[in-house]
Motif scaffolding. Structure first.
Motif, PDB file in Angstrom:
ATOM      1  N   THR A   2      -3.902 -14.691 -10.408  1.00 10.66           N
ATOM      2  CA  THR A   2      -4.800 -15.300  -9.432  1.00 10.66           C
ATOM      3  C   THR A   2      -4.734 -14.506  -8.130  1.00 10.66           C
ATOM      4  OG1 THR A   2      -3.146 -16.769  -8.452  1.00 10.66           O
ATOM      5  CG2 THR A   2      -4.306 -17.580 -10.431  1.00 10.66           C
ATOM      6  N   PRO A   3      -5.710 -14.695  -7.264  1.00 16.84           N
ATOM      7  CA  PRO A   3      -5.658 -13.995  -5.970  1.00 16.84           C
ATOM      8  C   PRO A   3      -4.375 -14.277  -5.187  1.00 16.84           C
ATOM      9  CG  PRO A   3      -7.852 -14.843  -6.319  1.00 16.84           C
ATOM     10  CD  PRO A   3      -6.987 -15.398  -7.443  1.00 16.84           C
ATOM     11  N   ASP A   4      -3.819 -15.476  -5.323  1.00 17.98           N
ATOM     12  CA  ASP A   4      -2.614 -15.824  -4.569  1.00 17.98           C
ATOM     13  C   ASP A   4      -1.364 -15.110  -5.063  1.00 17.98           C
ATOM     14  OD1 ASP A   4      -3.874 -17.493  -2.751  1.00 17.98           O
ATOM     15  OD2 ASP A   4      -3.642 -19.260  -4.018  1.00 17.98           O
ATOM     16  N   ASP A   5      -1.293 -14.782  -6.359  1.00 18.55           N
ATOM     17  CA  ASP A   5      -0.072 -14.141  -6.841  1.00 18.55           C
ATOM     18  C   ASP A   5      -0.228 -12.644  -7.097  1.00 18.55           C
ATOM     19  OD1 ASP A   5      -0.281 -15.729 -10.121  1.00 18.55           O
ATOM     20  OD2 ASP A   5      -1.347 -14.008  -9.356  1.00 18.55           O
ATOM     21  N   TRP A   6      -1.328 -12.053  -6.639  1.00 19.23           N
ATOM     22  CA  TRP A   6      -1.513 -10.609  -6.772  1.00 19.23           C
ATOM     23  C   TRP A   6      -0.666  -9.899  -5.735  1.00 19.23           C
ATOM     24  CZ3 TRP A   6      -5.639  -7.306  -4.143  1.00 19.23           C
ATOM     25  CH2 TRP A   6      -5.627  -6.001  -4.645  1.00 19.23           C
ATOM     26  N   TYR A   7       0.196  -8.995  -6.187  1.00 19.72           N
ATOM     27  CA  TYR A   7       0.988  -8.169  -5.281  1.00 19.72           C
ATOM     28  C   TYR A   7       0.137  -6.943  -4.941  1.00 19.72           C
ATOM     29  CZ  TYR A   7       4.861  -5.661  -3.195  1.00 19.72           C
ATOM     30  OH  TYR A   7       5.666  -4.987  -2.303  1.00 19.72           O
ATOM     31  N   ASP A   8      -0.465  -6.949  -3.768  1.00 22.93           N
ATOM     32  CA  ASP A   8      -1.483  -5.956  -3.420  1.00 22.93           C
ATOM     33  C   ASP A   8      -0.931  -4.672  -2.806  1.00 22.93           C
ATOM     34  OD1 ASP A   8      -1.091  -6.560  -0.538  1.00 22.93           O
ATOM     35  OD2 ASP A   8      -2.138  -8.405  -1.025  1.00 22.93           O
ATOM     36  N   HIS A   9       0.250  -4.723  -2.206  1.00 19.82           N
ATOM     37  CA  HIS A   9       0.770  -3.561  -1.481  1.00 19.82           C
ATOM     38  C   HIS A   9       0.945  -2.356  -2.416  1.00 19.82           C
ATOM     39  CE1 HIS A   9       2.679  -1.361   1.698  1.00 19.82           C
ATOM     40  NE2 HIS A   9       3.714  -1.102   0.922  1.00 19.82           N
ATOM     41  N   SER A  31      -1.819  -2.068  -9.993  1.00 18.34           N
ATOM     42  CA  SER A  31      -0.908  -2.577  -8.965  1.00 18.34           C
ATOM     43  C   SER A  31       0.424  -2.950  -9.590  1.00 18.34           C
ATOM     44  CB  SER A  31      -1.516  -3.791  -8.256  1.00 18.34           C
ATOM     45  OG  SER A  31      -1.718  -4.848  -9.171  1.00 18.34           O
ATOM     46  N   TYR A  32       1.432  -3.023  -8.739  1.00 16.45           N
ATOM     47  CA  TYR A  32       2.754  -3.459  -9.172  1.00 16.45           C
ATOM     48  C   TYR A  32       2.755  -4.980  -9.336  1.00 16.45           C
ATOM     49  CZ  TYR A  32       4.451   1.166  -7.799  1.00 16.45           C
ATOM     50  OH  TYR A  32       4.647   2.521  -7.691  1.00 16.45           O
ATOM     51  N   HIS A  73      -2.727  -3.816   2.461  1.00 18.88           N
ATOM     52  CA  HIS A  73      -2.666  -5.281   2.435  1.00 18.88           C
ATOM     53  C   HIS A  73      -4.032  -5.805   2.019  1.00 18.88           C
ATOM     54  CE1 HIS A  73      -1.729  -9.372   3.604  1.00 18.88           C
ATOM     55  NE2 HIS A  73      -2.800  -9.392   4.367  1.00 18.88           N
ATOM     56  N   ALA A  74      -4.047  -6.965   1.398  1.00 14.80           N
ATOM     57  CA  ALA A  74      -5.320  -7.601   1.028  1.00 14.80           C
ATOM     58  C   ALA A  74      -5.242  -9.085   1.330  1.00 14.80           C
ATOM     59  CB  ALA A  74      -5.617  -7.385  -0.448  1.00 14.80           C
ATOM     60  N   LEU A  85      -9.758  -5.968   1.844  1.00 15.53           N
ATOM     61  CA  LEU A  85      -8.739  -5.033   1.383  1.00 15.53           C
ATOM     62  C   LEU A  85      -8.577  -3.997   2.480  1.00 15.53           C
ATOM     63  CD1 LEU A  85      -9.981  -6.218  -1.372  1.00 15.53           C
ATOM     64  CD2 LEU A  85      -8.908  -4.229  -2.392  1.00 15.53           C
ATOM     65  N   TYR A  86      -7.390  -3.942   3.062  1.00 18.40           N
ATOM     66  CA  TYR A  86      -7.086  -2.998   4.124  1.00 18.40           C
ATOM     67  C   TYR A  86      -6.473  -1.766   3.469  1.00 18.40           C
ATOM     68  CZ  TYR A  86      -7.933  -7.146   6.855  1.00 18.40           C
ATOM     69  OH  TYR A  86      -8.515  -8.264   7.395  1.00 18.40           O
ATOM     70  N   LEU A  87      -7.181  -0.672   3.548  1.00 24.79           N
ATOM     71  CA  LEU A  87      -6.807   0.545   2.845  1.00 24.79           C
ATOM     72  C   LEU A  87      -6.100   1.532   3.767  1.00 24.79           C
ATOM     73  CD1 LEU A  87     -10.277   1.143   1.139  1.00 24.79           C
ATOM     74  CD2 LEU A  87      -8.350  -0.217   0.276  1.00 24.79           C
ATOM     75  N   VAL A  88      -5.501   2.543   3.160  1.00 22.57           N
ATOM     76  CA  VAL A  88      -5.010   3.677   3.924  1.00 22.57           C
ATOM     77  C   VAL A  88      -6.259   4.350   4.496  1.00 22.57           C
ATOM     78  CG1 VAL A  88      -3.861   5.914   3.776  1.00 22.57           C
ATOM     79  CG2 VAL A  88      -3.017   3.971   2.426  1.00 22.57           C
TER      80      VAL A  88
END
Length: 103
Positions: A2-9, A31-32, A73-74, A85-88
């Motif tokens: 789900t969006p809440d448990d996605w590890y986005d980093h 993603s990890y 970060h997302a 989604l905040y990208l490099v």
């Protein structure tokens, strides 16, 4: 997932598809599972009933940072609204009438 448990980093973005006639956006990448995970796993985030999509991305910097990841970060919407989604060296936002889902 789900969006809440996605590890986005440090997620990698491989493809962003914009389907204008059907008002859909999908983001495919890897993603990890968490901060201690050894490898990334594939994901696809699907947005339907999209109102707007905005992106600014420095493709040269993203390519150079592939070894580490593209996403800093997302913040995904939990319902109708805007996901970010905040990208490099960039940003991607999608505003839709429903929550994004992982497919």
């Amino acid at each position: 997932m789900t969006p809440d448990d996605w590890y986005d980093h440090d997620a990698l973005i491989e493809e962003v598809m914009i389907d204008v006639p059907n008002r859909r956006v999908s983001i495919r990448g890897a993603s990890y599972a968490g901060p201690e995970a050894a490898a990334r796993s594939p994901f696809t985030i699907l947005f339907v009933d999209v109102n707007t999509v905005t992106t600014v991305a420095d493709m040269v910097e993203l390519t150079a940072n592939t070894f580490a990841g593209h996403v800093n970060h997302a913040k995904l919407a939990n319902g109708p609204g805007t996901s970010h989604l905040y990208l490099v060296e960039g940003h991607l936002s999608v505003t839709s009438q429903s929550a994004p889902r992982f497919v």
